[in-house]
Enzyme design. Structure first.
Site, PDB file in Angstrom:
ATOM      1  N   HIS A  82      62.263  29.236  68.909  1.00  0.00           N
ATOM      2  CA  HIS A  82      61.906  29.111  70.317  1.00  0.00           C
ATOM      3  C   HIS A  82      62.467  27.801  70.831  1.00  0.00           C
ATOM      4  O   HIS A  82      62.396  26.776  70.164  1.00  0.00           O
ATOM      5  CB  HIS A  82      60.370  29.117  70.452  1.00  0.00           C
ATOM      6  CG  HIS A  82      59.903  28.984  71.864  1.00  0.00           C
ATOM      7  ND1 HIS A  82      59.819  30.070  72.717  1.00  0.00           N
ATOM      8  CD2 HIS A  82      59.518  27.909  72.583  1.00  0.00           C
ATOM      9  CE1 HIS A  82      59.403  29.660  73.897  1.00  0.00           C
ATOM     10  NE2 HIS A  82      59.205  28.350  73.844  1.00  0.00           N
ATOM     11  N   ASP A 161      47.462  32.803  78.945  1.00  0.00           N
ATOM     12  CA  ASP A 161      48.451  31.750  79.189  1.00  0.00           C
ATOM     13  C   ASP A 161      49.200  32.015  80.493  1.00  0.00           C
ATOM     14  O   ASP A 161      49.455  31.099  81.259  1.00  0.00           O
ATOM     15  CB  ASP A 161      49.442  31.659  78.019  1.00  0.00           C
ATOM     16  CG  ASP A 161      50.590  30.717  78.356  1.00  0.00           C
ATOM     17  OD1 ASP A 161      50.315  29.521  78.558  1.00  0.00           O
ATOM     18  OD2 ASP A 161      51.733  31.172  78.469  1.00  0.00           O
ATOM     19  N   ARG A 168      48.407  26.043  86.541  1.00  0.00           N
ATOM     20  CA  ARG A 168      48.897  24.679  86.220  1.00  0.00           C
ATOM     21  C   ARG A 168      50.080  24.317  87.108  1.00  0.00           C
ATOM     22  O   ARG A 168      50.210  23.175  87.566  1.00  0.00           O
ATOM     23  CB  ARG A 168      49.321  24.608  84.740  1.00  0.00           C
ATOM     24  CG  ARG A 168      48.156  24.574  83.774  1.00  0.00           C
ATOM     25  CD  ARG A 168      48.629  24.836  82.353  1.00  0.00           C
ATOM     26  NE  ARG A 168      49.622  23.875  81.909  1.00  0.00           N
ATOM     27  CZ  ARG A 168      50.537  24.123  80.961  1.00  0.00           C
ATOM     28  NH1 ARG A 168      50.573  25.284  80.354  1.00  0.00           N
ATOM     29  NH2 ARG A 168      51.398  23.204  80.623  1.00  0.00           N
ATOM     30  N   SER A 183      50.200  26.427  75.168  1.00  0.00           N
ATOM     31  CA  SER A 183      50.848  27.509  75.911  1.00  0.00           C
ATOM     32  C   SER A 183      51.978  28.120  75.080  1.00  0.00           C
ATOM     33  O   SER A 183      52.060  29.341  74.897  1.00  0.00           O
ATOM     34  CB  SER A 183      51.383  26.930  77.238  1.00  0.00           C
ATOM     35  OG  SER A 183      52.319  27.772  77.830  1.00  0.00           O
ATOM     36  N   LYS A 187      51.793  31.994  72.522  1.00  0.00           N
ATOM     37  CA  LYS A 187      52.720  33.128  72.613  1.00  0.00           C
ATOM     38  C   LYS A 187      53.414  33.378  71.272  1.00  0.00           C
ATOM     39  O   LYS A 187      53.638  34.512  70.870  1.00  0.00           O
ATOM     40  CB  LYS A 187      53.760  32.868  73.717  1.00  0.00           C
ATOM     41  CG  LYS A 187      53.145  33.025  75.119  1.00  0.00           C
ATOM     42  CD  LYS A 187      54.091  32.595  76.218  1.00  0.00           C
ATOM     43  CE  LYS A 187      54.238  31.109  76.270  1.00  0.00           C
ATOM     44  NZ  LYS A 187      54.600  30.513  77.532  1.00  0.00           N
TER      45      LYS A 187
END
Ligand code: URA
Length: 452
Positions: A82, A161, A168, A183, A187
């Site tokens: 990621h 999220d 946010r 967050s 995921k």
């Protein structure tokens, strides 16, 4: 339990329990807790922070708020990567086929681009026929047979999220380490991988602007990984200029394929891009089952790193990664002939050459602005609902530290909307600072952090 009391506790820097965090996340996701109370809670967290236990509770509550992908039917350690997001980041497109060609299963969920940053799914969708919207069964089947699958996050993964992030975004509470780390990790945990390599971008095109904040975020996510029993390693990489030679969608696919075609050391491949791909792959190989084999148990860390790099280079040099790219594209319904014939990818009607009006050296660039110039040409979206043009984007011929000459080709703009060219050109040229003195490009790999 009352939301009021939990907000009040956080306001006075008191620790909140796992049950209280679960109550907040469940209540907000179900719509029982209103936006104004959640906004107050998030601001209290922003001001007073969360400790390790609270951050883990928040992560797990968000991860369990929707579907949890079960990858246990795929044998062995499933690896994932990621990136925290940047401009021109097509790394996954080269990494996936390399990792799969080494026999390591990579099950990846990717997102779409928003604002100045691109998204892997938009890039893949530029391949004719490609569909990233696939069922869980098909996703698992492709990982089992091909070794790499990249699906869009259409599932109900970590819906808490999604809702909290939107709040946010409008309450100035995005930039908090615990909130960002939970967050991202919620995921990743819901996506089911056992080992995750995080590429934490650092610089003016990224969330984290400097090395120390990138390391702090990386450590926070590694700690969550450890507590959640997932192996998480991080590389910190530079995002003070776009990554590689292209920013867009189909043109980034071509660049990612070129690396597999020509290899890490080819002049046809950008050095910074090939370095990141090599390091990401190397770290993923180190986390895979390959090194769990008895025969490697007495190897030093240095020997392991060197063997992992050798394996990555070999699979590219032998053409195995390129073949895997074709298999992967075909498995997700795409036309795998694009690998040999880039003309099959969408083409822009207008191609416009950009030059500087003076000689000098590229000293600095506002990376976000390059992303915004590409967005204006049609390659990105300002709002989630916006359509994108797969052929639009920017090809760069110079990088930081390079000499530019008046009138010499610096970039090509690709678009189907002629009216966007002038503004995109202005924005691109203004993004760069040209100086009289030769500068240097920054190292792209800043740090590597491995869980013990
Ligand atoms: N990316 C995410 O998914 N979440 C954040 O909070 C920041 C970046």
């Amino acid at each position: 339990m009352r939301m009021y009391d939990i907000i009040d506790k956080k306001k006075y820097k008191k620790k909140i329990s796992d049950e209280e965090i679960s109550f907040v996340v469940k209540g907000y996701t179900k719509g029982i807790i209103p936006d104004y109370q959640m906004a107050a809670f998030l601001m209290a967290v922003w001001c007073n922070g969360m400790d390790e236990e609270e951050t883990l509770s928040l992560t797990m509550a968000m991860a369990h708020s929707g579907d949890m992908l079960d990858l246990s039917m795929i044998p062995g350690t499933k690896v994932d990567k990621h990136s925290t997001g940047g401009v021109g980041d097509k790394t996954t497109l080269s990494v996936g086929p390399i990792i799969a060609s080494l026999g390591i299963p990579m099950a990846k969920m990717s997102g779409r681009g928003l604002g100045h940053t691109g998204g892997t799914i938009d890039k893949l969708d530029s391949i004719p026929g490609f569909s990233s919207d696939i069922s869980d069964e098909r996703f698992i089947e492709i990982v089992k047979t091909v070794g790499f699958c990249d699906a869009s996050q259409t599932r109900d993964l970590a819906p808490a999220d999604k809702k909290i992030y939107a709040l946010r975004d409008v309450t100035a509470t995005v930039d908090d380490y615990s909130l960002i780390a939970s967050s991202i990790m919620s995921k990743k945990i819901a996506s089911g991988a056992d080992a995750i390599l995080l590429d934490v971008k650092c610089g003016n095109g990224a969330f984290m602007q400097d090395r120390s904040s990138a390391i702090k975020l990386a450590e926070c996510m590694m700690n969550i990984g450890k507590l959640a029993k997932r192996q998480v390693n991080c590389i910190i990489t530079d995002m003070n200029e776009p990554l590689g030679n292209t920013v867009g969608n189909s043109i980034e696919v071509i660049e990612a394929i070129d690396l597999l075609k020509y290899g890490f050391d080819s002049d046809k491949v950008d050095k910074r891009y090939s370095e990141i791909v090599l390091y990401v792959c190397r770290e993923m190989v180190l986390m895979s089952d390959i090194f769990k084999n008895e025969k490697y148990k007495d190897m030093t860390e240095e020997e392991r790193v060197s063997l992992a790099e050798k394996l990555v280079r070999e699979t590219v040099d032998k053409g195995c990664a390129l073949e895997k790219m074709k298999e992967f594209i075909a498995a997700e319904g795409g036309d795998s002939n694009v690998v040999e014939n880039e003309d099959l990818l969408p083409k822009a009607k207008y191609i416009y050459e950009v030059t500087f009006d003076r000689d000098g050296y590229l000293d600095k660039v506002d990376t976000k602005e390059v992303g915004m110039a590409s967005l204006m040409l049609g390659a990105g979206r300002l709002k989630k609902e916006d359509d994108i043009d797969p052929a639009a984007g920017i090809k760069l011929f110079k990088h930081l530290g390079d000499k530019v000459k008046k009138g010499e080709r610096f970039a090509l703009l690709y678009t189907n909307k002629e009216e966007t060219i002038k503004e995109a050109e202005d924005r691109l040229l203004k993004a760069y600072e040209v100086s009289n003195e030769a500068g240097s490009s920054k190292n792209v790999i800043i740090d590597i952090l491995r869980q013990n």
